[in-house]
Design an enzyme around this catalytic site. Structure first.
Site, PDB file in Angstrom:
ATOM      1  N   ASP A 135       0.832  -1.214   0.000  1.00 22.42           N
ATOM      2  CA  ASP A 135       0.000   0.000   0.000  1.00 22.42           C
ATOM      3  C   ASP A 135       0.866   1.264   0.000  1.00 22.42           C
ATOM      4  O   ASP A 135       1.970   1.267   0.537  1.00 22.42           O
ATOM      5  CB  ASP A 135      -0.921  -0.029   1.237  1.00 22.42           C
ATOM      6  CG  ASP A 135      -2.078   0.938   1.089  1.00 22.42           C
ATOM      7  OD1 ASP A 135      -2.334   1.404  -0.045  1.00 22.42           O
ATOM      8  OD2 ASP A 135      -2.726   1.243   2.110  1.00 22.42           O
ATOM      9  N   HIS A 151       2.322   3.458  -9.038  1.00 20.91           N
ATOM     10  CA  HIS A 151       2.151   2.017  -9.265  1.00 20.91           C
ATOM     11  C   HIS A 151       3.347   1.469 -10.052  1.00 20.91           C
ATOM     12  O   HIS A 151       3.837   0.382  -9.775  1.00 20.91           O
ATOM     13  CB  HIS A 151       0.857   1.732 -10.026  1.00 20.91           C
ATOM     14  CG  HIS A 151      -0.378   2.130  -9.264  1.00 20.91           C
ATOM     15  ND1 HIS A 151      -0.562   1.824  -7.936  1.00 20.91           N
ATOM     16  CD2 HIS A 151      -1.487   2.829  -9.640  1.00 20.91           C
ATOM     17  CE1 HIS A 151      -1.734   2.309  -7.535  1.00 20.91           C
ATOM     18  NE2 HIS A 151      -2.308   2.922  -8.550  1.00 20.91           N
ATOM     19  N   LEU A 185      11.051 -19.974  -5.096  1.00 18.81           N
ATOM     20  CA  LEU A 185       9.981 -19.174  -4.488  1.00 18.81           C
ATOM     21  C   LEU A 185       8.668 -19.288  -5.274  1.00 18.81           C
ATOM     22  O   LEU A 185       8.660 -19.218  -6.502  1.00 18.81           O
ATOM     23  CB  LEU A 185      10.421 -17.696  -4.473  1.00 18.81           C
ATOM     24  CG  LEU A 185       9.381 -16.683  -4.022  1.00 18.81           C
ATOM     25  CD1 LEU A 185       9.123 -16.791  -2.520  1.00 18.81           C
ATOM     26  CD2 LEU A 185       9.813 -15.256  -4.370  1.00 18.81           C
ATOM     27  N   ARG A 222       2.086  -4.910   6.224  1.00 22.42           N
ATOM     28  CA  ARG A 222       1.370  -3.865   5.492  1.00 22.42           C
ATOM     29  C   ARG A 222       2.205  -2.591   5.501  1.00 22.42           C
ATOM     30  O   ARG A 222       2.626  -2.137   6.560  1.00 22.42           O
ATOM     31  CB  ARG A 222      -0.010  -3.561   6.080  1.00 22.42           C
ATOM     32  CG  ARG A 222      -0.716  -2.492   5.222  1.00 22.42           C
ATOM     33  CD  ARG A 222      -2.160  -2.266   5.545  1.00 22.42           C
ATOM     34  NE  ARG A 222      -2.747  -1.370   4.537  1.00 22.42           N
ATOM     35  CZ  ARG A 222      -3.993  -1.423   4.112  1.00 22.42           C
ATOM     36  NH1 ARG A 222      -4.797  -2.318   4.591  1.00 22.42           N
ATOM     37  NH2 ARG A 222      -4.431  -0.578   3.198  1.00 22.42           N
TER      38      ARG A 222
HETATM   39  C1  IPE Z   1      -5.328  -2.692  -0.134  1.00 25.14           C
HETATM   40  O1  IPE Z   1      -5.009  -1.355  -0.350  1.00 25.14           O
HETATM   41  C2  IPE Z   1      -5.362  -3.429  -1.435  1.00 25.14           C
HETATM   42  C3  IPE Z   1      -4.066  -3.591  -2.098  1.00 25.14           C
HETATM   43  C4  IPE Z   1      -2.895  -3.270  -1.605  1.00 25.14           C
HETATM   44  C5  IPE Z   1      -4.125  -4.192  -3.393  1.00 25.14           C
HETATM   45  P1  IPE Z   1      -6.151  -0.253  -0.477  1.00 25.14           P
HETATM   46  O2  IPE Z   1      -5.442   1.040  -0.635  1.00 25.14           O
HETATM   47  O3  IPE Z   1      -7.107  -0.620  -1.541  1.00 25.14           O
HETATM   48  O4  IPE Z   1      -6.877  -0.370   0.929  1.00 25.14           O
HETATM   49  P2  IPE Z   1      -7.730   0.698   1.750  1.00 25.14           P
HETATM   50  O5  IPE Z   1      -8.730   1.264   0.798  1.00 25.14           O
HETATM   51  O6  IPE Z   1      -6.762   1.744   2.211  1.00 25.14           O
HETATM   52  O7  IPE Z   1      -8.311  -0.065   2.879  1.00 25.14           O
HETATM   53  C1  IPE Z   2      -1.543   0.284  -3.359  1.00 25.69           C
HETATM   54  O1  IPE Z   2      -1.336   1.653  -3.402  1.00 25.69           O
HETATM   55  C2  IPE Z   2      -1.773  -0.300  -4.720  1.00 25.69           C
HETATM   56  C3  IPE Z   2      -3.163  -0.706  -4.984  1.00 25.69           C
HETATM   57  C4  IPE Z   2      -4.125  -0.734  -4.122  1.00 25.69           C
HETATM   58  C5  IPE Z   2      -3.463  -1.132  -6.329  1.00 25.69           C
HETATM   59  P1  IPE Z   2      -2.552   2.671  -3.406  1.00 25.69           P
HETATM   60  O2  IPE Z   2      -2.917   2.966  -4.809  1.00 25.69           O
HETATM   61  O3  IPE Z   2      -3.647   2.206  -2.543  1.00 25.69           O
HETATM   62  O4  IPE Z   2      -1.847   3.953  -2.757  1.00 25.69           O
HETATM   63  P2  IPE Z   2      -2.492   4.961  -1.687  1.00 25.69           P
HETATM   64  O5  IPE Z   2      -2.970   4.128  -0.546  1.00 25.69           O
HETATM   65  O6  IPE Z   2      -3.581   5.687  -2.368  1.00 25.69           O
HETATM   66  O7  IPE Z   2      -1.328   5.835  -1.305  1.00 25.69           O
HETATM   67 MG    MG Z   3      -4.050   2.416  -0.575  1.00 23.57          MG
END
Ligand code: IPE
Ligand code: IPE
Ligand code: MG
Length: 254
Positions: free
Chosen positions: A21, A38, A132, A189
């Site tokens: 995340d 990303h 892995l 996380r």
């Molecule tokens: C969790 O991240 C899902 C992934 C890392 C793929 P999100 O950014 O979607 O989660 P929330 O919305 O903060 O809970």
């Molecule tokens: C995690 O990063 C990747 C996915 C959920 C696909 P985010 O896109 O959720 O990044 P933030 O949480 O908005 O910073």
């Molecule tokens: Mg996120």
């Protein structure tokens, strides 16, 4: 001593799962588009896969796209799906060189056809690799998975193949998309959020949880080692008392 040298080779978890995340915030802080975040996240995937391979970890599950992420702007979803295809193709050589086997869990049918085809190709190509197991959680949601499992078990009961009183935790584990994968000992996380966001709810019943404020694109090998070291300092008790755990260890190792 480097962080990696500090790691106890006898206490390596067999399965590490990561909620990757913070890509969007990483990008916003630099004035970039979320998509750039990303893209940079792919480098971090490489770092963690390399670290896991070096440590002899058997399974690394990465939460790449959740069932809830379908609610994001179409532009971002499209970019993520394209990035998936690009990355899988680009990394195929590295997977083969490093004996990495690619797997995927989630509602894969909901992925765009091209992404699914390329993903399946890479899964197929790497299926004989024995190092892995890199498990991508794509269009994955634990509640979706549990609903599917309950449907499957209900059908077995309705068909007379299984009695309700015979339903066990084992039956449920086997009906999940992670059936062939051991439960993770460690769940990481990134990005400073303290939540599980619908990831492996059943499987993490006894996992150690590790939260770090580091945003995913900055999660380096060293950060991975730090998480492993933190895990190794913990005492996993599984409901027993600390004393019982010590006694068992003595019995096992003497
Ligand atoms: C969790 O991240 C899902 C992934 C890392 C793929 P999100 O950014 O979607 O989660 P929330 O919305 O903060 O809970
Ligand atoms: C995690 O990063 C990747 C996915 C959920 C696909 P985010 O896109 O959720 O990044 P933030 O949480 O908005 O910073
Ligand atoms: Mg996120």
């Amino acid at each position: 001593m480097s962080l990696r040298e500090e790691i106890n080779k006898e206490k390596i978890p067999s399965h590490v799962a990561i909620i990757m995340d913070g890509n969007g915030r990483w990008a916003s802080k630099r004035g970039f588009s979320r998509v750039r975040g990303h893209e940079m996240g792919v480098d971090a995937v490489r770092q963690s896969s390399e670290a896991a391979t070096e440590l002899g970890i058997k399974y690394l599950t990465l939460y790449a796209f959740s069932t809830e992420n379908w609610n994001r702007p179409k532009f971002e979803i499209d970019a993520l799906m394209k990035l998936l295809v690009r990355s899988v193709n680009k990394e195929r050589k590295t997977f083969m060189e490093n004996n990495i086997r690619l797997l995927a869990i989630g509602n894969l049918k909901s992925l765009p056809a091209k992404s699914l085809t390329e993903l399946m190709k890479a899964i197929d190509d790497t299926s004989q690799n024995t190092g892995l197991n890199l498990v991508l959680a794509l269009s994955y949601g634990s509640r979706w998975e549990i609903v599917e499992a309950v449907r499957n078990i209900a059908q077995q009961v309705a068909g007379g193949f299984l009695k309700p009183e015979d339903i066990s935790a084992g039956n449920i584990s086997s009906a999940l998309t992670t059936a062939s994968i051991p439960d993770p000992e460690l769940l990481i996380r990134t990005s400073g959020e303290y939540r599980v966001s619908n990831f492996l709810l059943w499987q993490i019943a006894y996992s150690e949880l590790y939260f770090t404020p580091t945003l995913w694109p900055d999660f380096s090998k060293e950060e991975f080692y730090k998480a492993i070291l933190d895990y190794q300092r913990r005492e996993r008790r599984f409901g027993f008392t600390s004393e019982q755990i010590h006694k068992t260890k003595k019995r096992l190792f003497n």
